[in-house]
Design an enzyme around this catalytic site. Structure first.
Site, PDB file in Angstrom:
ATOM      1  N   LYS A   1      -4.396   3.976  -1.647  1.00 50.48           N
ATOM      2  CA  LYS A   1      -5.219   5.038  -2.217  1.00 50.48           C
ATOM      3  C   LYS A   1      -4.519   5.649  -3.435  1.00 50.48           C
ATOM      4  O   LYS A   1      -3.403   6.115  -3.332  1.00 50.48           O
ATOM      5  CB  LYS A   1      -5.423   6.130  -1.163  1.00 50.48           C
ATOM      6  CG  LYS A   1      -6.651   6.970  -1.406  1.00 50.48           C
ATOM      7  CD  LYS A   1      -6.697   8.215  -0.556  1.00 50.48           C
ATOM      8  CE  LYS A   1      -6.636   7.972   0.925  1.00 50.48           C
ATOM      9  NZ  LYS A   1      -6.777   9.141   1.767  1.00 50.48           N
TER      10      LYS A   1
ATOM     11  N   ASP B   1       0.830  -1.197   0.000  1.00 49.02           N
ATOM     12  CA  ASP B   1       0.000   0.000   0.000  1.00 49.02           C
ATOM     13  C   ASP B   1       0.868   1.252   0.000  1.00 49.02           C
ATOM     14  O   ASP B   1       2.077   1.182  -0.148  1.00 49.02           O
ATOM     15  CB  ASP B   1      -1.041  -0.030   1.127  1.00 49.02           C
ATOM     16  CG  ASP B   1      -0.441  -0.453   2.439  1.00 49.02           C
ATOM     17  OD1 ASP B   1       0.653   0.043   2.748  1.00 49.02           O
ATOM     18  OD2 ASP B   1      -1.055  -1.290   3.136  1.00 49.02           O
TER      19      ASP B   1
ATOM     20  N   MET C   1      -1.394   8.996  12.452  1.00 47.04           N
ATOM     21  CA  MET C   1      -2.620   9.391  11.740  1.00 47.04           C
ATOM     22  C   MET C   1      -3.272  10.619  12.387  1.00 47.04           C
ATOM     23  O   MET C   1      -4.496  10.715  12.460  1.00 47.04           O
ATOM     24  CB  MET C   1      -3.641   8.224  11.724  1.00 47.04           C
ATOM     25  CG  MET C   1      -3.124   6.987  11.047  1.00 47.04           C
ATOM     26  SD  MET C   1      -4.158   5.538  11.343  1.00 47.04           S
ATOM     27  CE  MET C   1      -3.591   5.006  12.964  1.00 47.04           C
TER      28      MET C   1
HETATM   29  N1  SAH Z   1       2.157   0.158  10.703  1.00 44.87           N
HETATM   30  C1  SAH Z   1       2.698   1.498  10.583  1.00 44.87           C
HETATM   31  C2  SAH Z   1       1.687   2.564  10.902  1.00 44.87           C
HETATM   32  C3  SAH Z   1       0.508   2.610   9.947  1.00 44.87           C
HETATM   33  S1  SAH Z   1      -0.653   3.867  10.355  1.00 44.87           S
HETATM   34  C4  SAH Z   1       3.928   1.623  11.488  1.00 44.87           C
HETATM   35  O1  SAH Z   1       4.187   0.741  12.318  1.00 44.87           O
HETATM   36  O2  SAH Z   1       4.655   2.605  11.345  1.00 44.87           O
HETATM   37  C5  SAH Z   1      -0.174   5.143   9.257  1.00 44.87           C
HETATM   38  C6  SAH Z   1       0.484   6.277  10.009  1.00 44.87           C
HETATM   39  O3  SAH Z   1       1.824   5.944  10.366  1.00 44.87           O
HETATM   40  C7  SAH Z   1       0.635   7.552   9.212  1.00 44.87           C
HETATM   41  O4  SAH Z   1      -0.573   8.294   9.190  1.00 44.87           O
HETATM   42  C8  SAH Z   1       1.694   8.271  10.003  1.00 44.87           C
HETATM   43  O5  SAH Z   1       1.156   8.831  11.172  1.00 44.87           O
HETATM   44  C9  SAH Z   1       2.606   7.108  10.407  1.00 44.87           C
HETATM   45  N2  SAH Z   1       3.744   6.966   9.490  1.00 44.87           N
HETATM   46  C10 SAH Z   1       4.059   5.870   8.780  1.00 44.87           C
HETATM   47  N3  SAH Z   1       5.188   6.056   8.061  1.00 44.87           N
HETATM   48  C11 SAH Z   1       5.599   7.323   8.337  1.00 44.87           C
HETATM   49  C12 SAH Z   1       6.694   8.122   7.913  1.00 44.87           C
HETATM   50  N4  SAH Z   1       7.608   7.657   7.053  1.00 44.87           N
HETATM   51  N5  SAH Z   1       6.802   9.369   8.416  1.00 44.87           N
HETATM   52  C13 SAH Z   1       5.894   9.857   9.277  1.00 44.87           C
HETATM   53  N6  SAH Z   1       4.836   9.148   9.713  1.00 44.87           N
HETATM   54  C14 SAH Z   1       4.686   7.896   9.261  1.00 44.87           C
END
Ligand code: SAH
Length: 272
Positions: A76, A54, A190
């Site tokens: 998306k 995704d 998020m």
């Molecule tokens: N499973 C993922 C989180 C998914 S929820 C994890 O463990 O990181 C999606 C959210 O993760 C985004 O809205 C943001 O808040 C955060 N996120 C994921 N990758 C990011 C990145 N490279 N920089 C900043 N925020 C990030």
């Protein structure tokens, strides 16, 4: 780096059994920088027939996939809708039943705001085999690349990972009293569109308006932006700087320790 030594080191990391036909590996890809993939993730990716990914999985990671590997995007597209979770779960089951070796690649860690639990449940009910490989979650990767220690003996004795995703009614149902306690770091995932609700609730629960905060956009990638301010200014900062997802909000005095000149160690070609 000396390749023969690297190969020797890697060969001494115990290998997993090969990915089997009809098996699904749910793999955490980390927050963006391909250098943050685990050795195990890399090995399994090399064996995949099909990779389902995704929008959080960046181009730098997709570029590592074997050329013959089929890729299916379930995130998306511009102006389009995300494939509903139930359909992703069913897609995994359908593809695994064709006998292909499937990798479900997810940003960060699959079990931290990653819905990994839901995807595995359907595979389990269908009697299919699967394995789950952890990844570096955004909080850990992004904070480190921004020079922010999430805990620190003088600042934070705990760190809480929180969802900032608003419910349909625009509410965020959290234990604000607990989150406003001193001596901790809060990391909102998020949360870009929830900054007004977050600031209002935390200040109402007693957290000081001048508490330092940091916003990290596209952390660990070449496009990483780190912005710092205070809790009461957070909504204005996000609007002023046009911060977009994926971004993390980090709240707590550890964010004041970030050093502005810190640059992520990533290649120019890495996009998120
Ligand atoms: N499973 C993922 C989180 C998914 S929820 C994890 O463990 O990181 C999606 C959210 O993760 C985004 O809205 C943001 O808040 C955060 N996120 C994921 N990758 C990011 C990145 N490279 N920089 C900043 N925020 C990030």
């Amino acid at each position: 780096m000396h390749p023969p030594i690297l190969n020797q080191m890697l060969s001494s990391v115990p290998d997993d059994s090969p990915l089997q036909p009809g098996e699904v590996a749910l793999i955490g890809a980390g927050p963006g920088d391909p250098g943050l993939l685990t050795v195990r993730a890399l090995r399994l990716l090399a064996q995949a027939d099909t990779v389902i990914y995704d929008r959080l999985v960046g181009a730098g990671i997709m570029a590592l996939l074997p050329p013959q590997c089929q890729t299916i995007y379930v995130g998306k597209a511009a102006g389009d809708h995300v494939l509903p979770q139930e359909e992703i779960n069913q897609l995994l089951v359908r593809l695994a039943r064709t006998g292909k070796r499937i990798v479900r690649l997810k940003g960060g860690d699959p079990y931290i705001f990653g819905r990994g639990g839901e995807e595995i449940e359907d595979l389990r009910h269908a009697g299919l085999s699967y394995r789950v490989i952890p990844g570096i979650t955004a909080a850990s990767g992004c904070a480190t690349y921004a020079g922010i220690p999430l805990t620190h003996r003088d600042h934070a004795q705990s760190c809480t990972l929180v969802t900032g995703h608003l419910k349909k009614d625009g509410e965020l149902d959290l234990n604000w009293q607990a989150l406003a306690q001193p001596g901790q770091t809060l990391v909102f995932y998020m949360g870009v569109n929830s900054t007004v609700v977050i600031t209002e609730n935390l200040t109402a629960a007693g957290l000081a308006a001048e508490t330092p905060v940091a916003v990290i956009e596209r952390g660990t990638t070449a496009q990483q932006r780190v912005l710092r301010s205070t809790l009461d200014d957070l909504p204005r900062l996000v609007a002023r700087e046009d911060i977009r997802p994926p971004s993390l909000l980090i709240i707590g005095s550890v964010t004041a320790l970030a050093y502005d000149e810190f640059q992520p160690v990533v290649q120019e070609s890495v996009a998120c």
